[in-house]
Design an enzyme around this catalytic site. Structure first.
Site, PDB file in Angstrom:
ATOM      1  N   GLY A 131      -6.860  36.422   6.007  1.00 62.46           N
ATOM      2  CA  GLY A 131      -6.753  35.794   7.321  1.00 62.46           C
ATOM      3  C   GLY A 131      -5.807  36.547   8.231  1.00 62.46           C
ATOM      4  O   GLY A 131      -6.224  37.365   9.053  1.00 62.46           O
ATOM      5  N   THR A 132      -4.494  36.316   8.067  1.00 61.97           N
ATOM      6  CA  THR A 132      -3.505  36.923   8.962  1.00 61.97           C
ATOM      7  C   THR A 132      -3.612  38.456   8.993  1.00 61.97           C
ATOM      8  O   THR A 132      -3.591  39.064  10.069  1.00 61.97           O
ATOM      9  CB  THR A 132      -2.082  36.486   8.546  1.00 61.97           C
ATOM     10  OG1 THR A 132      -1.983  35.060   8.667  1.00 61.97           O
ATOM     11  CG2 THR A 132      -1.021  37.129   9.428  1.00 61.97           C
TER      12      THR A 132
ATOM     13  N   ASN B 115     -14.642  22.473   5.577  1.00 63.88           N
ATOM     14  CA  ASN B 115     -13.211  22.645   5.832  1.00 63.88           C
ATOM     15  C   ASN B 115     -12.548  21.271   5.741  1.00 63.88           C
ATOM     16  O   ASN B 115     -12.661  20.453   6.637  1.00 63.88           O
ATOM     17  CB  ASN B 115     -13.013  23.269   7.222  1.00 63.88           C
ATOM     18  CG  ASN B 115     -11.551  23.574   7.529  1.00 63.88           C
ATOM     19  OD1 ASN B 115     -10.649  23.175   6.786  1.00 63.88           O
ATOM     20  ND2 ASN B 115     -11.306  24.289   8.610  1.00 63.88           N
TER      21      ASN B 115
ATOM     22  N   LYS C 283     -12.827  24.235   1.510  1.00 67.64           N
ATOM     23  CA  LYS C 283     -11.582  24.897   1.942  1.00 67.64           C
ATOM     24  C   LYS C 283     -10.460  23.885   1.741  1.00 67.64           C
ATOM     25  O   LYS C 283     -10.447  22.817   2.349  1.00 67.64           O
ATOM     26  CB  LYS C 283     -11.699  25.293   3.415  1.00 67.64           C
ATOM     27  CG  LYS C 283     -10.481  26.008   3.990  1.00 67.64           C
ATOM     28  CD  LYS C 283     -10.381  27.426   3.444  1.00 67.64           C
ATOM     29  CE  LYS C 283      -9.287  28.236   4.104  1.00 67.64           C
ATOM     30  NZ  LYS C 283      -9.711  28.879   5.342  1.00 67.64           N
TER      31      LYS C 283
ATOM     32  N   MET D 127      -4.854  26.775  16.940  1.00 62.83           N
ATOM     33  CA  MET D 127      -6.035  27.094  17.751  1.00 62.83           C
ATOM     34  C   MET D 127      -6.728  25.820  18.246  1.00 62.83           C
ATOM     35  O   MET D 127      -7.197  25.764  19.379  1.00 62.83           O
ATOM     36  CB  MET D 127      -7.026  27.929  16.940  1.00 62.83           C
ATOM     37  CG  MET D 127      -6.454  29.241  16.396  1.00 62.83           C
ATOM     38  SD  MET D 127      -5.833  30.308  17.694  1.00 62.83           S
ATOM     39  CE  MET D 127      -7.359  30.797  18.482  1.00 62.83           C
ATOM     40  N   GLY D 128      -6.809  24.820  17.360  1.00 65.52           N
ATOM     41  CA  GLY D 128      -7.497  23.579  17.738  1.00 65.52           C
ATOM     42  C   GLY D 128      -9.009  23.697  17.639  1.00 65.52           C
ATOM     43  O   GLY D 128      -9.740  23.083  18.428  1.00 65.52           O
TER      44      GLY D 128
ATOM     45  N   ASN E 126      -5.717  26.836   2.534  1.00 64.27           N
ATOM     46  CA  ASN E 126      -5.673  26.852   3.985  1.00 64.27           C
ATOM     47  C   ASN E 126      -4.215  27.001   4.413  1.00 64.27           C
ATOM     48  O   ASN E 126      -3.298  26.795   3.600  1.00 64.27           O
ATOM     49  CB  ASN E 126      -6.243  25.539   4.527  1.00 64.27           C
ATOM     50  CG  ASN E 126      -6.827  25.718   5.915  1.00 64.27           C
ATOM     51  OD1 ASN E 126      -6.339  26.543   6.697  1.00 64.27           O
ATOM     52  ND2 ASN E 126      -7.842  24.950   6.231  1.00 64.27           N
ATOM     53  N   SER E 127      -3.999  27.324   5.682  1.00 65.93           N
ATOM     54  CA  SER E 127      -2.611  27.497   6.142  1.00 65.93           C
ATOM     55  C   SER E 127      -1.906  26.142   6.193  1.00 65.93           C
ATOM     56  O   SER E 127      -2.432  25.195   6.785  1.00 65.93           O
ATOM     57  CB  SER E 127      -2.597  28.166   7.512  1.00 65.93           C
ATOM     58  OG  SER E 127      -3.530  27.548   8.368  1.00 65.93           O
TER      59      SER E 127
ATOM     60  N   CYS F  62      -8.130  21.371   8.010  1.00 67.64           N
ATOM     61  CA  CYS F  62      -7.604  21.993   9.224  1.00 67.64           C
ATOM     62  C   CYS F  62      -6.246  21.384   9.562  1.00 67.64           C
ATOM     63  O   CYS F  62      -6.139  20.173   9.739  1.00 67.64           O
ATOM     64  CB  CYS F  62      -8.552  21.815  10.398  1.00 67.64           C
ATOM     65  SG  CYS F  62      -7.801  22.428  11.930  1.00 67.64           S
TER      66      CYS F  62
ATOM     67  N   LYS G   8     -16.378  31.117  11.739  1.00 67.28           N
ATOM     68  CA  LYS G   8     -15.377  30.172  12.239  1.00 67.28           C
ATOM     69  C   LYS G   8     -15.848  28.722  12.037  1.00 67.28           C
ATOM     70  O   LYS G   8     -17.022  28.426  12.271  1.00 67.28           O
ATOM     71  CB  LYS G   8     -15.130  30.436  13.735  1.00 67.28           C
ATOM     72  CG  LYS G   8     -14.256  29.407  14.452  1.00 67.28           C
ATOM     73  CD  LYS G   8     -12.793  29.524  14.114  1.00 67.28           C
ATOM     74  CE  LYS G   8     -11.946  28.438  14.774  1.00 67.28           C
ATOM     75  NZ  LYS G   8     -10.572  28.397  14.252  1.00 67.28           N
TER      76      LYS G   8
END
Ligand code: DHB
Length: 293
Positions: free
Chosen positions: A253-254, A115, A149, A61-62, A178-179, A118, A35
Site C-alpha cells: 500500500g504505502t 472490505n 480485508k 480518503m473517505g 488494513n490500516s 475501512c 479501489k
C-alpha cells in the site's frame, strides 16, 4: 487462478482510474486490486486527506470512488486488457454488498474482496455479527473466490473471535491487515497533516502488527485459508518475513503510493535473492517457516 509472483497492490492507492489500473497490468504486480467501491459514487473527505514522510502514511480518503456500476465497467475493460487475477474490493450493507458482488462477478473479477475494516467510515466499529451478515450476503451472490480485508487486531482474544466467524464462511483469502485507524501525523510546518485530523496509519510502522496478525491466522487456519500479508512491505526482506509467518502473497500500500509500480519489481527481485540466501527453492517453501525459540 495463476499468480506470476507474490506481490501486488493493496486496495487504496493508485487503483481507481483506468490508466492506474492499466499501469498495474503493465507492471510486475502478480494481481490487481481495485479501489473499494460503494453502491453510490463518493467524493471522499476534504483535502489534504493523504500524507506520508517517506516511511509511513496517514490517510482519511473517505472512500472516494466512482460507484460500483462504473467500477464494474472498468473491471471489464481491465480483464480484456490483462489476464492477471483481479481482486475487486467493495464495501456496503449486506444488500448493497450482494448487488455489487453480482455486478463485479459478471464484469469478470476473479476474487470478490469484502472490505470489512475501512478505518474512515462510521466509527470504525468491527462487530462479529455484522461480518457474518455481510459475508453471508456475498456468499449467496457469487460462486467465485472470496477475500476479506481484515482490521488490525491488537490482541489475540479479539482476533480469535473473528477467526470463528471466518471459519464458518467460505472466504478463501484473508487479507491482513488494513490500516489501523486513529493515526495522526504532523508535517514539517507543525501542522496536523490531514484536514480530517485522524486517518488510517500505514507503512513501516505497522509491519510488526501485520506480522503478528498474519502469524495468528496461520496458526489458527494452517493451510485451510490463504493469507495475504499487508503492512510495511518496502523490500524483499519485508515480503520474506510475511511469508515466514504464514502469508502466501503480499500486498503493498504505502510503498506503492510513494514509489509507484517499480516497487513490485524491486520486491520480487530482492525476494528471489533472500530466498536463495536462506536455502529456499521457492516462495512457497518459505511459508510459515519462521523459527520459534
Ligand atoms: C479508505 C481508507 C483505508 O485505509 C481503507 O482501508 C479503505 C478505505 C478510505 O478512506 O478511502
Amino acid at each position: 487462478m495463476h499468480f506470476n509472483g507474490i506481490a501486488f497492490n493493496a486496495s487504496g492507492p493508485r487503483d481507481t482510474e483506468p490508466e492506474e489500473l492499466k499501469a498495474l497490468a503493465d507492471s510486475r504486480a502478480c494481481a490487481i486490486t481495485t479501489k473499494t467501491a460503494t453502491i453510490k459514487p463518493r467524493k471522499g473527505n476534504p483535502k489534504p486527506r493523504y500524507y506520508d514522510d517517506g516511511d509511513n502514511s496517514v490517510n482519511s480518503m473517505g472512500l472516494p470512488n466512482p460507484g460500483y456500476e462504473e467500477m464494474a465497467r472498468r473491471i471489464k475493460a481491465l480483464k480484456h486488457y490483462s489476464d492477471k487475477p483481479v481482486f475487486a474490493s467493495f464495501s456496503g450493507s449486506p444488500r448493497e454488498a450482494a448487488a455489487i458482488t453480482s455486478a463485479f462477478d459478471e464484469a469478470g473479477a476473479d476474487v470478490l474482496e469484502l472490505n470489512l475494516s475501512c478505518p474512515n467510515l462510521g466509527k470504525g466499529k468491527t462487530e462479529a455479527e455484522s461480518w457474518l451478515e455481510g459475508l453471508g450476503a456475498v456468499e449467496e451472490a457469487t460462486k467465485k473466490s472470496l477475500a476479506a480485508k481484515l482490521p488490525c487486531f491488537l490482541n489475540a482474544c479479539e482476533q480469535e473471535l473473528f477467526c470463528g466467524v471466518l471459519e464458518q464462511s467460505r472466504v478463501k483469502y484473508l487479507v491482513a491487515v488494513n490500516s489501523p485507524g486513529g493515526g495522526l501525523m504532523l508535517n514539517q510546518k507543525n501542522e496536523i497533516a490531514l484536514k480530517p485530523l485522524h486517518g488510517g496509519y500505514g507503512g513501516k510502522g505497522i509491519k510488526a502488527l501485520a506480522l503478528g496478525n498474519v502469524f495468528r491466522y496461520h496458526e489458527y487456519f494452517g493451510n485451510k485459508k490463504k493469507i495475504i500479508g499487508v503492512g510495511g512491505v518496502f523490500s524483499g526482506r519485508d515480503a520474506f518475513e510475511h511469508l515466514l509467518v504464514g502469508a502466501s502473497l503480499v500486498e503493498i500500500g504505502t510503498a506503492y503510493q510513494i514509489h509507484g509500480t517499480g516497487i513490485f519489481t524491486r520486491v520480487e527481485n530482492e525476494l528471489k535473492t533472500e530466498l536463495e540466501k536462506h536455502g529456499f527453492k521457492s516462495a512457497g517453501e518459505a511459508i510459515g517457516k519462521a523459527i520459534q525459540l
